[in-house]
Structure formats: structure tokens, C-alpha cells
Design an enzyme around this catalytic site. Structure first.
Site, PDB file in Angstrom:
ATOM      1  CB  CYS A 142      -1.105  -0.095   0.987  1.00 10.90           C
ATOM      2  SG  CYS A 142      -2.303   1.041   0.856  1.00 10.90           S
ATOM      3  CE  LYS A 163      -9.904   4.524   3.206  1.00 13.62           C
ATOM      4  NZ  LYS A 163     -10.369   4.706   4.602  1.00 13.62           N
ATOM      5  CG  HIS A 235      -4.179  -3.281   2.841  1.00 18.03           C
ATOM      6  ND1 HIS A 235      -2.893  -3.486   3.704  1.00 18.03           N
ATOM      7  CD2 HIS A 235      -4.415  -1.812   2.517  1.00 18.03           C
ATOM      8  CE1 HIS A 235      -2.464  -2.211   3.653  1.00 18.03           C
ATOM      9  NE2 HIS A 235      -3.395  -1.130   3.173  1.00 18.03           N
ATOM     10  CD  GLU A 237      -2.147  -6.903   4.058  1.00 19.39           C
ATOM     11  OE1 GLU A 237      -2.440  -5.815   3.974  1.00 19.39           O
ATOM     12  OE2 GLU A 237      -1.837  -7.663   2.794  1.00 19.39           O
ATOM     13  NE  ARG A 249     -10.332   4.851  10.941  1.00 20.66           N
ATOM     14  CZ  ARG A 249      -9.272   4.523  10.025  1.00 20.66           C
ATOM     15  NH1 ARG A 249      -8.281   3.434  10.345  1.00 20.66           N
ATOM     16  NH2 ARG A 249      -9.362   4.519   8.697  1.00 20.66           N
TER      17      ARG A 249
END
Length: 305
Positions: A142, A163, A235, A237, A249
Site C-alpha cells: 500500500c 478514497k 491489502h 492480508e 472508525r
């Protein structure tokens, strides 16, 4: 792990033509085995959570792996207790004389800053330069991938209007590369970032090879042609609920964040997301460990790479 076959077995040529990894008996009998030494520079804010995710991805291999966690000394984490870092992490000064089979440089929540504005950038560049002589292969994830491409190859990052957030479909571009072994033609992977790199900057660079990309998410997997640097812009993982945790969040902080794309069923945040990328994650990390670390690293961890 490779399949051991007799050197003149007819099936060997057929399987090798299908990009199945074969090891001749002569090489197999001479090969010495020891645990791989992997260094993880964890720049993620909540370090224990990301440690779990990375270890899960690295665990699906019969290879023995010893992990050392590295922390930058020029930055103090606000989201991980100092007791955790003091107990489990080391500093660059403590390991700079060591050699490692592989290294992972993670993402970091600093995408809105220029690289030189990041308070640990100078230390990070020292570490990235050090990897050229002390690490067999480094995997950049990333923001780490953007930092690595900028430092090693001069490729700038590009900020997005919003985003890139969700699960996206990707396509394999080079099935013959060892990193792509056992991949389907298309696969899913999570993304959570505000920036990336331009495709044309990658494909026009003589020392880089684009291995996978997404129509929606863009460049996904790039390697230097010598295999010493692997750049991963997603990502894989991440666990099932990672994007959910980030979404909630950001909402709690009052950030104008969209629902992660292709993540919740019917885009309903009250549903449990389907896990559609774990197989890809396991394959990618296992391929990196096997083909770009284990198969090429020297047995004795001494001397420059």
C-alpha cells in the site's frame, strides 16, 4: 513447495511448460534447509491487529519463518502502547548489521503528505537503501509500495479525488511469472487508500514489470525485474472485518466516507461481509516466500545480497 522429480522424467517438461515449479533431484539432494528470516517494518497505527493479519498470510506454507518486527525510532505511535513496541519491536540501529531473507514494508496513514514531509522519511530512506545489500527480496504494501517506487525508481504517487475503498476485481497480466502461479485469471482484493501510481509510469519504466491490475482500482502488483522489490498496492492480508472497522472508525470521526464498494451484501453495512479474497492472499504471500525468497536466498545469512 516444489515437487521433486527425476531430471529426465517425461512429465517434467510438460509440467514446466504449464508453469508448475519443478525441482530436479540433483538440486533437491544438495539443498540445505533452515528457517527463513523475515523482517517486518510495521508502520500501521494499530500494530497488533496488523501483525495478526500479516502472520495469517505468511502462515500458509510449510516453510519455517522467523519474524522480526522493526519500528522507526523517529516516530512515536499514538495507537499502540509503548509497552507492546518495547517488548516486541527492535530499531534499525539494532539490526543494521544483520542480513534477512525477506522484508515487508507496510502501509501507513500518511497518504495526504508528500514523502519528504513524513517525519520518519529520512530514516525510512536509510532502511530502503540498506535493503539493497541486506535483504534478498522486499515486499512493499500500500503506502509502502508508493514510498518504495518513489525512492527506488522515482515514480511519484498521485492523489485521488476520493478514497479508493472496497473489494475490486483484478486481472493477471503475466501468468508466467512465479508470483502469479496458481492464480485464477481474475481475483478479488481489498483496497483502502487515497493515492496510487499511474499505469503509464510503471509500464514505461524499463526495470519494472506490471503483473496485475484492476479496471477500477488501477495498478495492483508490480515487481522489479530482478525480483528484489515487489510492490503491492492493495491489502489482500486484510481479514473479513478490516474494511468494516475502517468504515465505522471514519464515520465516528465525522469523515465523509462512502460505503466500501462490493463489500457488504446489497451495500448494507448491517450485513456480515463475504470473504472473497483469502485464497488469493494466501497464494500471493506463499509465492513470494517460496519463489522470491526461499528459492534464491543464500543458505548462510552473511555477506551482501
Amino acid at each position: 513447495m516444489p515437487i521433486r522429480v527425476e531430471n529426465d522424467l517425461p512429465a517434467r517438461a510438460v509440467l514446466e511448460s504449464e508453469n508448475i515449479f519443478m525441482m530436479g533431484m540433483n538440486r533437491a539432494e544438495m539443498q540445505e534447509i533452515r528457517p527463513l528470516e523475515i523482517l517486518i517494518l510495521n508502520l500501521m497505527p494499530v500494530k497488533p491487529d496488523y501483525e495478526t493479519q500479516l502472520l495469517r498470510a505468511l502462515s500458509n506454507t510449510p516453510l519455517q519463518v522467523n519474524v522480526t518486527y522493526l519500528n522507526v525510532s523517529t516516530h512515536h505511535s499514538k495507537n499502540t502502547p509503548a509497552s507492546h513496541i518495547n517488548k516486541f519491536y527492535t530499531t534499525f540501529d539494532q539490526i543494521r548489521e544483520n542480513f534477512y531473507d525477506g522484508m515487508i514494508l507496510t502501509g501507513a496513514p500518511v497518504e495526504d503528505m508528500e514523502f519528504e514531509q513524513v517525519n520518519y522519511w529520512e530514516e525510512l530512506t536509510q532502511i530502503m537503501e540498506w535493503t539493497k545489500r541486506h535483504v534478498t527480496s522486499t515486499l512493499y504494501v500500500c503506502w509502502g509500495a508508493m514510498a518504495g517506487m518513489y525512492y527506488h525508481f522515482g515514480i511519484p504517487k498521485v492523489q485521488f479525488d476520493k478514497k479508493l475503498f472496497g473489494i475490486y476485481r483484478h486481472r493477471v497480466l503475466d501468468r508466467c511469472d512465479p508470483l502469479m502461479r496458481s492464480f485464477d485469471d481474475v481475483f478479488d482484493a481489498p483496497h483502502s487508500r487515497y493515492s496510487g501510481v499511474r499505469r503509464e509510469d510503471v509500464v514505461e519504466h524499463a526495470d519494472l514489470q506490471l503483473l496485475a491490475e484492476s479496471e477500477e482500482a488501477g495498478v495492483y502488483l508490480v515487481k522489479s525485474k530482478d525480483g528484489r522489490h515487489i510492490f503491492l498496492f492493495g491489502h489482500p492480508e486484510y481479514d473479513r472485518m478490516s474494511l468494516d472497522a475502517e468504515y465505522r472508525r471514519d464515520l465516528a470521526k465525522g469523515i465523509d466516507i462512502q460505503v466500501p464498494e462490493n463489500y457488504y451484501e446489497n451495500d448494507d453495512p448491517d450485513t456480515t461481509p463475504l470473504l472473497t479474497w483469502r485464497g488469493h492472499a494466501n497464494t500471493l504471500y506463499t509465492n513470494w516466500l517460496n519463489y522470491y525468497v526461499y528459492q534464491v536466498t543464500p543458505y548462510h545469512l552473511t555477506g551482501e545480497r
